[in-house]
Design a protein around this motif. Structure first.
Motif, short mmCIF file in Angstrom:
data_model
loop_
_atom_site.label_atom_id
_atom_site.label_comp_id
_atom_site.label_asym_id
_atom_site.label_seq_id
_atom_site.Cartn_x
_atom_site.Cartn_y
_atom_site.Cartn_z
N TYR A 267 0.80 -1.21 0.00
CA TYR A 267 0.00 0.00 0.00
C TYR A 267 0.85 1.28 0.00
N LEU A 271 0.01 4.03 -2.89
CA LEU A 271 -0.73 5.23 -2.49
C LEU A 271 -0.50 6.43 -3.40
N ARG A 275 -3.52 8.07 -5.76
CA ARG A 275 -3.95 9.46 -5.57
C ARG A 275 -3.84 10.25 -6.88
N TYR A 278 -6.62 9.25 -9.19
CA TYR A 278 -7.91 9.83 -8.80
C TYR A 278 -8.01 11.29 -9.24
N ARG A 296 -9.99 1.96 -3.84
CA ARG A 296 -8.67 1.46 -3.42
C ARG A 296 -8.14 2.29 -2.25
N LEU A 297 -8.34 3.60 -2.32
CA LEU A 297 -7.91 4.47 -1.21
C LEU A 297 -8.68 4.13 0.06
N ASN A 301 -7.25 2.92 3.67
CA ASN A 301 -7.60 3.61 4.93
C ASN A 301 -8.21 2.65 5.94
N GLN A 313 -14.71 8.87 1.68
CA GLN A 313 -14.36 8.44 0.32
C GLN A 313 -15.44 7.54 -0.27
#
Length: 588
Positions: A267, A271, A275, A278, A296-297, A301, A313
């Protein structure tokens, strides 16, 4: 190379002149005077007229009123006949088909005009146009999910492209890429990969097209869990996008690279890529891709116990796909699954249970949808194999006719001619019989393969139910220990009971099982007398290599109950101590 550049430049200049001067001229005072829309085609070289007219139509007439559009296209037919340009005349049918497809969606007028385009091209010996219009009709059926019909047209089109010579077809790579996209979205990665690899053999029009092709190859490797090959292709695609300064594709490919690290559980590496994906997706209005990145984010989290951020999210993800024009059931299922996990982690058992019920309903619909897609893939593969077999048959038939013709001219005596003729008739009959047998064998093999897929899917679904049942058992125990509300416990017990193999589901399971192992029950009863239906049900699960825990969950009894059932079964089967039940039925 210089010749190619010169031709390309003349084409671009011709098209630009046409587009610039086709709608109006300027008066001395600067005002525009409307002209006949296709008058200036005479300024374009003959080999570029069809492309120029198509480009102008798509830019100006694709969405105007029907009567006006048809009037302009009829004028184009008159112009084409004046030039005696059959290619340009055939294009009009294709453009009319396109107009109705854009404005009336799936409709009979488009189908009629595509057929007219194909017939006209055939009658006037325009093999390239025949292939292109067959491909266009395939795209029409594909866009409206008539997949089997679309596949037939794609196969016919590629057969015609082959006659022309793939190297002689402008934009051949694009045709291959479009067919690959068709197979990819059906989940037929094998045939999609074949088409993409063929596409790379030919000149690719733009860097963006090449990035798209290489990225799709990477996605196929990723979906097959071949992560290193996927990364190699994604990195290659990113370098091409970077060199051409295509920021949109750079963002997409970065997201795909991040997805590899995400799937591998790394992860921290994933990450920044996710990001970036997105943010780029939002920038370019790619809501579906943005939703995937958000999920996925949210999962990252959840792993990091950032509950508040993750729930926000998920809420944004729901908003992004709320009015999506394309099917997003898989994303809705993933959102519900993650929500349930968040509420579990927060200790909100009742809320988690409510979400799980919604998740189960949505997931059942998704499983049914995926099963339909799997059947579509089987149909496509069968159609392709049938087409290939037909091509081989026609070649054999052509060779046989040549042999017969040559033999006829060689034979001098009437008796020899008759003897050879009779012999050839017998040979053809034998070949025909063999073809019938082969065709029947292929059909039976396809049916068996499909049934095995269905049995595997059914068994896998039972195993997935085991996970749910185990989860329900744990939650019931936890809630009982905490003296939780009896209503919540009762709901969980009912939900668990719904996933245990019932008599009805067992009958369906047995029906599918019999298609794959038709003699199993007969042989079992013949080899081991006095077995009950419960014993035989247990043996079918042993045959499918289920472990004690899985069998216990499927049958709704304890693991200890399974062990005792097996001990009683061994006695009934009168097995030696050295022989296990698994070994006893392995060859049945």
């Amino acid at each position: 190379m210089k010749l190619l550049i010169t031709k390309a430049n003349s084409y671009v200049v011709g098209v630009l002149m046409f587009l610039f001067t086709s709608t109006c001229i300027l008066r001395a005072d600067g005002a525009a005077i409307v002209k006949n829309p296709f008058d200036t085609l005479k300024q374009v070289r003959k080999e570029n007229r069809a492309d120029a007219a198509t480009g102008f139509y798509k830019k100006h007439y694709r969405r105007i009123a029907e009567a006006q559009a048809m009037n302009y296209l009829d004028q184009l037919t008159t112009i084409a006949r004046g030039y005696d340009d059959k290619v340009l005349e055939s294009v009009v049918f294709d453009l009319k088909a396109d107009y109705y497809a854009v404005n009336k969606l799936f409709n009979n007028l488009s189908i009629s005009y595509y057929q007219k385009a194909i017939t006209f091209a055939n009658e006037h010996n325009l093999p390239l146009q025949t292939a292109i219009y067959l491909h266009h009709e395939g795209m029409f059926y594909s866009n409206f999910k008539h997949n089997t019909t679309a596949c037939q047209y794609f196969l016919k089109a590629q057969e015609e492209f082959k006659k022309v010579g793939f190297k002689n077809v402008p934009n051949m790579s694009s045709y291959y890429a479009q067919v690959a996209d068709f197979y990819y979205h059906l989940g037929d990665y094998h045939n999609a990969m074949i088409q993409l690899q063929e596409a790379l053999k030919y000149n690719i029009g733009t860097a963006r097209e090449k990035v798209s092709i290489i990225t799709t190859i990477g996605l196929i490797y990723r979906n097959s869990n071949q992560y290193q090959q996927a990364l190699n292709n994604f990195n290659n695609a990113f370098n091409i996008a970077l060199h051409s300064r295509d920021t949109a594709w750079m963002g997409i490919v970065k997201g795909n690279i991040g997805s590899i690290y995400f799937l591998q559980g790394d992860y921290d590496k994933a990450l920044p890529y996710i990001r970036a994906d997105y943010n780029q997706s939002l920038k370019y209005g790619e809501k579906i891709n943005a939703t995937i990145a958000l999920l996925r984010l949210a999962k990252i989290n959840l792993a990091n116990n950032k509950i508040e951020m993750g729930l926000k999210q998920l809420a944004i993800a729901e908003t992004l796909i709320r009015n999506s024009p394309v099917p997003v059931l898989n994303l809705r299922v993933d959102i519900l699954d993650l929500k349930a996990q968040y509420y579990d982690q927060m200790g909100l058992a009742a809320k988690a249970l409510d979400i799980k019920k919604k998740y189960q309903l949505a997931n059942d619909s998704l499983v049914a949808q995926n099963n339909i897609a799997a059947v579509e893939v089987v149909k496509m593969r069968y159609l392709i194999s049938k087409q290939q077999a037909e091509e081989r048959r026609l070649k054999m038939q052509a060779n046989t006719k040549d042999e017969q013709r040559n033999t006829f001219f060689i034979v001098v005596f009437l008796v020899m001619v008759i003897a050879i003729w009779l012999y050839n008739r017998q040979v053809l009959k034998i070949k025909k019989d063999k073809q019938i047998l082969l065709s029947e064998k292929r059909r039976v093999d396809e049916e068996l393969k499909f049934t095995e897929m269905k049995l595997n899917a059914y068994t896998e679904n039972l195993r997935k139910n085991n996970v749910l049942i185990e989860s329900f058992k744990q939650q019931i125990d936890q809630l009982k220990n905490k003296n939780a509300d009896d209503v919540v416990v009762k709901h969980l017990e009912e939900l668990m009971q719904a996933h245990i193999m019932t008599d009805d589901s067992c009958a369906e399971f047995k029906r599918i099982f019999l298609k794959v192992y038709p003699n199993f029950f007969f042989e079992i009863k013949k080899a081991f007398l006095h077995l009950s239906e419960t014993d035989i049900r247990l043996l079918t699960l042993v045959k499918l290599q289920c472990n004690n825990k899985e069998m216990a969950n499927m049958l709704g009894i304890t693991i200890e109950g399974i062990k005792k059932a097996k001990q009683r079964l061994r006695k009934k089967m009168q097995l030696d101590e050295q022989v296990t039940i698994e070994e006893a039925i392995s060859n049945i």
